[in-house]
Scaffold this active site. Structure first.
Site, mmCIF file in Angstrom:
data_model
loop_
_atom_site.group_PDB
_atom_site.id
_atom_site.type_symbol
_atom_site.label_atom_id
_atom_site.label_comp_id
_atom_site.label_asym_id
_atom_site.label_seq_id
_atom_site.Cartn_x
_atom_site.Cartn_y
_atom_site.Cartn_z
ATOM 1 N N CYS A 42 0.732 -1.193 0.065
ATOM 2 C CA CYS A 42 -0.386 -0.307 0.204
ATOM 3 C C CYS A 42 1.136 1.212 -0.019
ATOM 4 O O CYS A 42 0.595 2.510 -0.352
ATOM 5 C CB CYS A 42 -0.894 -0.013 1.383
ATOM 6 S SG CYS A 42 -2.216 -1.839 1.796
ATOM 7 N N THR A 273 -10.692 -24.544 1.939
ATOM 8 C CA THR A 273 -10.822 -24.717 0.418
ATOM 9 C C THR A 273 -11.804 -26.104 -0.093
ATOM 10 O O THR A 273 -11.954 -27.234 1.879
ATOM 11 C CB THR A 273 -9.646 -25.091 -0.867
ATOM 12 O OG1 THR A 273 -8.953 -25.855 -0.223
ATOM 13 C CG2 THR A 273 -8.908 -23.642 -0.804
ATOM 14 N N ASN A 277 -7.691 -30.055 4.092
ATOM 15 C CA ASN A 277 -6.078 -29.767 4.653
ATOM 16 C C ASN A 277 -5.345 -28.830 3.431
ATOM 17 O O ASN A 277 -4.787 -28.105 4.321
ATOM 18 C CB ASN A 277 -5.155 -30.792 3.960
ATOM 19 C CG ASN A 277 -5.537 -32.361 5.155
ATOM 20 O OD1 ASN A 277 -6.662 -33.557 4.453
ATOM 21 N ND2 ASN A 277 -5.646 -32.232 5.648
ATOM 22 N N ILE A 278 -6.440 -28.371 3.751
ATOM 23 C CA ILE A 278 -5.853 -26.386 2.010
ATOM 24 C C ILE A 278 -6.217 -25.236 2.479
ATOM 25 O O ILE A 278 -7.908 -25.342 2.292
ATOM 26 C CB ILE A 278 -5.801 -27.347 0.981
ATOM 27 C CG1 ILE A 278 -5.034 -27.821 0.063
ATOM 28 C CG2 ILE A 278 -5.131 -25.731 0.146
ATOM 29 C CD1 ILE A 278 -4.930 -28.533 -0.852
ATOM 30 N N ALA A 280 -7.312 -20.780 2.023
ATOM 31 C CA ALA A 280 -6.816 -19.754 1.642
ATOM 32 C C ALA A 280 -7.569 -18.831 1.770
ATOM 33 O O ALA A 280 -8.257 -18.595 2.584
ATOM 34 C CB ALA A 280 -7.206 -20.765 0.151
ATOM 35 N N ASP A 283 -6.236 -11.548 -1.649
ATOM 36 C CA ASP A 283 -7.094 -11.791 -3.097
ATOM 37 C C ASP A 283 -7.566 -12.406 -3.802
ATOM 38 O O ASP A 283 -8.146 -12.065 -4.751
ATOM 39 C CB ASP A 283 -5.655 -10.636 -3.712
ATOM 40 C CG ASP A 283 -5.597 -9.099 -2.663
ATOM 41 O OD1 ASP A 283 -6.382 -9.251 -2.001
ATOM 42 O OD2 ASP A 283 -4.553 -8.271 -2.881
ATOM 43 N N TYR A 429 -15.791 14.989 21.654
ATOM 44 C CA TYR A 429 -16.219 16.561 20.836
ATOM 45 C C TYR A 429 -15.883 17.582 21.810
ATOM 46 O O TYR A 429 -15.606 17.305 22.921
ATOM 47 C CB TYR A 429 -17.377 16.695 20.679
ATOM 48 C CG TYR A 429 -17.741 18.498 20.816
ATOM 49 C CD1 TYR A 429 -17.555 19.232 19.469
ATOM 50 C CD2 TYR A 429 -18.581 18.925 21.821
ATOM 51 C CE1 TYR A 429 -17.983 20.194 19.620
ATOM 52 C CE2 TYR A 429 -18.791 20.147 22.013
ATOM 53 C CZ TYR A 429 -18.101 21.136 20.248
ATOM 54 O OH TYR A 429 -18.446 22.337 20.641
ATOM 55 N N LYS A 437 -22.941 17.768 17.229
ATOM 56 C CA LYS A 437 -23.430 17.179 16.809
ATOM 57 C C LYS A 437 -22.551 16.578 15.769
ATOM 58 O O LYS A 437 -22.585 17.400 14.796
ATOM 59 C CB LYS A 437 -25.034 17.776 15.834
ATOM 60 C CG LYS A 437 -26.065 17.323 17.438
ATOM 61 C CD LYS A 437 -27.570 18.217 16.746
ATOM 62 C CE LYS A 437 -27.128 19.716 16.414
ATOM 63 N NZ LYS A 437 -28.151 20.367 16.152
HETATM 64 P P1 FAD Z 1 -0.278 -10.129 -1.687
HETATM 65 O O1 FAD Z 1 0.119 -9.390 0.103
HETATM 66 O O2 FAD Z 1 0.012 -9.766 -3.305
HETATM 67 O O3 FAD Z 1 1.030 -12.099 -1.332
HETATM 68 C C1 FAD Z 1 0.892 -12.876 -2.208
HETATM 69 C C2 FAD Z 1 2.507 -13.080 -2.173
HETATM 70 O O4 FAD Z 1 2.327 -14.564 -2.610
HETATM 71 C C3 FAD Z 1 3.251 -12.548 -3.764
HETATM 72 O O5 FAD Z 1 4.465 -11.718 -3.115
HETATM 73 C C4 FAD Z 1 3.247 -13.726 -4.796
HETATM 74 O O6 FAD Z 1 5.203 -13.053 -5.039
HETATM 75 C C5 FAD Z 1 3.011 -14.587 -3.707
HETATM 76 N N1 FAD Z 1 3.069 -15.736 -4.330
HETATM 77 C C6 FAD Z 1 2.155 -15.994 -5.393
HETATM 78 N N2 FAD Z 1 2.130 -17.187 -6.088
HETATM 79 C C7 FAD Z 1 2.769 -18.138 -5.682
HETATM 80 C C8 FAD Z 1 4.156 -18.987 -5.959
HETATM 81 N N3 FAD Z 1 3.348 -20.596 -6.590
HETATM 82 N N4 FAD Z 1 5.089 -19.542 -4.917
HETATM 83 C C9 FAD Z 1 5.111 -18.881 -3.969
HETATM 84 N N5 FAD Z 1 4.972 -17.757 -4.166
HETATM 85 C C10 FAD Z 1 3.506 -16.923 -4.362
HETATM 86 N N6 FAD Z 1 -5.451 -2.955 0.419
HETATM 87 C C11 FAD Z 1 -5.502 -1.783 1.242
HETATM 88 O O7 FAD Z 1 -6.508 -1.908 1.785
HETATM 89 N N7 FAD Z 1 -5.743 -0.618 1.448
HETATM 90 C C12 FAD Z 1 -4.616 0.157 -0.149
HETATM 91 O O8 FAD Z 1 -4.250 1.128 0.815
HETATM 92 C C13 FAD Z 1 -3.863 -0.883 -0.387
HETATM 93 N N8 FAD Z 1 -2.675 -0.193 -1.706
HETATM 94 C C14 FAD Z 1 -2.073 -1.063 -2.299
HETATM 95 C C15 FAD Z 1 -1.433 -0.322 -3.452
HETATM 96 C C16 FAD Z 1 -1.125 -1.142 -4.268
HETATM 97 C C17 FAD Z 1 -0.273 -0.480 -5.265
HETATM 98 C C18 FAD Z 1 -1.073 -2.693 -4.063
HETATM 99 C C19 FAD Z 1 -0.477 -3.123 -4.914
HETATM 100 C C20 FAD Z 1 -1.656 -3.239 -3.231
HETATM 101 C C21 FAD Z 1 -2.968 -2.443 -2.798
HETATM 102 N N9 FAD Z 1 -3.433 -3.010 -2.245
HETATM 103 C C22 FAD Z 1 -4.455 -2.406 -0.548
HETATM 104 C C23 FAD Z 1 -3.695 -4.282 -1.745
HETATM 105 C C24 FAD Z 1 -3.421 -5.164 -0.367
HETATM 106 O O9 FAD Z 1 -1.565 -5.003 -0.785
HETATM 107 C C25 FAD Z 1 -4.201 -6.271 -0.578
HETATM 108 O O10 FAD Z 1 -5.145 -6.571 -0.433
HETATM 109 C C26 FAD Z 1 -2.934 -7.382 -0.275
HETATM 110 O O11 FAD Z 1 -1.910 -7.231 -0.706
HETATM 111 C C27 FAD Z 1 -3.273 -8.864 -0.360
HETATM 112 O O12 FAD Z 1 -2.972 -9.579 0.608
HETATM 113 P P2 FAD Z 1 -2.208 -10.834 -0.101
HETATM 114 O O13 FAD Z 1 -1.234 -11.842 0.523
HETATM 115 O O14 FAD Z 1 -3.071 -11.858 -0.576
HETATM 116 O O15 FAD Z 1 -1.147 -11.242 -1.296
#
Ligand code: FAD
Length: 448
Positions: A42, A273, A277-278, A280, A283, A429, A437
């Site tokens: 972020c 999922t 055993n998995i 998730a 995002d 306040y 208010k």
């Molecule tokens: P991520 O944090 O993306 O982590 C996933 C990781 O898994 C990655 O690093 C990837 O390389 C790794 N990966 C994937 N597949 C594999 C694999 N097969 N083997 C090994 N590693 C793997 N959210 C907010 O709420 N507020 C904000 O202000 C905000 N600003 C943002 C600004 C930017 C520029 C971006 C890109 C995102 C922003 N977000 C914000 C969104 C927030 O960053 C995501 O919602 C959050 O990071 C999701 O977490 P995650 O663990 O699902 O994925």
């Protein structure tokens, strides 16, 4: 017990840290295909713009610290290639050595995140077109800005990342245009509220092309000509493509886990999922909309972190449910703050059958604090509630104090609150901070 975690950023790192706090003995291996773990996604736009000066500030946690402090086996530059559900085993590639190896698990946690969407538009791979997700993307954009000193930027996509990038490029002195296919920027708010944002963006001299998509990119000598569907052309020295993200769910798909139409991994209320055993999180998963109970996808950091914690709890046997995501979000748009929580009118109308016109709106303009104390500026609050007064959503656009008002309403929604509750809330306040208010009370009064 042995737990493997795929992804070492928001969701993955939260799971790992919580697991260790809950159980000292559990074996935890966290795989991250990138070089960094637990970085501040972020914060990336603000480092590019220069507000965050130190690159190190983005690295919230390092693999070394995670190893020494939490005794977690962190494997960066290790990509999980596939999952064998029967053998409870993953195949991993060490990206430095090229070596491929296997690792077994009792539980596997997937937090692979989502990637920027790159549609097959002609010229999309031009050297001055960038997407932004991680530290290498950030370094690439910053290096391009520092070395090539581009003057004209086109940002494609008017969502959070697009708008934040537009502002940060503007702060660096670039001439910025934003292209957005919808009739408004900032999807979580409704068109009426977005109008305030449009006006503000334009007042900064940033050009806004709404209801127009990109037809093609043509790169020549450091300049990309962006041709829009309307036929308009924009010349850009740098292009940022921020038109949304797509779940990185290939691993899940390949091993036969259930996913939805948008590729979101389907999980139950325990974030499990279709394989027990998995788990998730983050995002990459489909979540329940906290307000209306439908299935949706909401890629935000807060939910990813909370889900990580819940999964760790579930792995050690504290059965905890994830109650859904309400999509509370906030963004700085130049001098404005734009925030929302819960459902917007667009969604309620789309859902039609369920809500139909069975909702009401209170729209108010209220000062950020007592009018007689210097610096009070108005904010616009749009409150959406059902016929019984239950709050369904809120949107706020303003300059000062927007963040706390949205959080109060977001909390009210979490607790099933009504507009009558907003009326009754006793909020802090004194003249520099609010009014007797508060704007949230005022929204309740108006709705009543
Ligand atoms: P991520 O944090 O993306 O982590 C996933 C990781 O898994 C990655 O690093 C990837 O390389 C790794 N990966 C994937 N597949 C594999 C694999 N097969 N083997 C090994 N590693 C793997 N959210 C907010 O709420 N507020 C904000 O202000 C905000 N600003 C943002 C600004 C930017 C520029 C971006 C890109 C995102 C922003 N977000 C914000 C969104 C927030 O960053 C995501 O919602 C959050 O990071 C999701 O977490 P995650 O663990 O699902 O994925």
């Amino acid at each position: 017990k042995k737990v493997l975690i795929v992804g070492g950023v928001a969701g993955g790192a939260s799971t790992a840290a919580r697991l260790r706090r809950l159980d000292e003995k559990i074996e935890i291996i966290m795989f991250e295909k990138g070089e960094h773990i637990s970085f501040a996604n972020c914060g990336l736009p603000y480092y590019i713009g220069g507000t965050i000066e130190e690159r190190d500030a983005l690295l919230v946690q390092t693999p070394e610290k995670m190893r020494s402090r939490f005794n977690i086996d962190v494997r960066v530059k290790n990509e999980v290639l596939s999952i064998d559900r029967e053998k409870k085993e993953v195949k991993v590639k060490d990206l430095d050595s090229g070596k491929i190896y296997k690792e077994t698990y009792d539980y596997l946690v997937l937090s692979p995140g989502a990637s920027p969407i790159k549609p097959p538009i002609p010229g999309i791979d031009s050297p001055n077109i960038f997407t932004l997700r991680n530290i290498p993307d950030t370094d690439a954009i910053k290096e391009y800005l520092d070395n090539k000193k581009p003057k004209r930027a086109v940002v494609v996509g008017g969502g959070f990342i697009g708008i934040e990038m537009a502002e940060n490029l503007y702060d660096r002195g670039l001439n910025v245009s934003i292209v957005e296919m919808a009739d408004q920027v900032m999807g979580p708010i409704d068109f009426d509220m977005a109008q305030i944002v449009h006006q503000h963006i334009k007042s900064k001299g940033v050009k806004l092309y709404l209801k127009d998509g990109v037809k093609e990119f043509e790169y020549k000598d450091g300049v990309t000509r962006v041709t829009l569907q309307s036929g308009k052309t924009l010349d850009a020295d740098i292009v940022i493509l921020a038109i949304g993200v797509r779940a990185d769910s290939k691993l899940a798909v390949d091993c036969g886990l259930e996913v939805n139409q948008r590729g979101g991994i389907v999980v139950d209320e325990y974030l499990r999922t279709s394989d027990k055993n998995i788990f998730a999180i983050g995002d990459a998963i489909e979540v329940v909309d906290f307000v209306n109970g439908s299935k949706t996808m909401i890629p935000l950091a807060g939910p990813a972190n909370k889900q990580g914690r819940i999964v760790a709890n579930n792995i050690v046997g504290r059965s905890e449910k994830y109650k859904g995501t309400q999509g509370t979000s906030i963004a700085k748009v130049f001098d404005l703050t734009v925030a929302s929580t819960g459902n917007n009118e667009k969604l309620l109308n789309r859902m039609g059958k369920k809500y139909g016109k069975d909702y009401k709106i209170a729209l108010i303009h209220s000062k950020s604090h007592a009018g007689y104390y210097p610096g009070a500026i108005p904010m616009t609050i749009k409150l959406i509630f059902n016929l019984k007064g239950k709050i369904l959503g809120a949107q706020i656009v303003g300059y000062d104090g927007v963040d706390k008002r949205i959080d109060v309403i977001a909390s009210a929604i979490r607790f099933g609150g009504t507009v009558y509750d907003l009326k009754e809330l006793e909020l802090a306040y004194a003249p520099p901070y609010s009014s007797a208010k508060d704007p949230v009370n005022m929204a309740g009064f108006t709705a009543e």
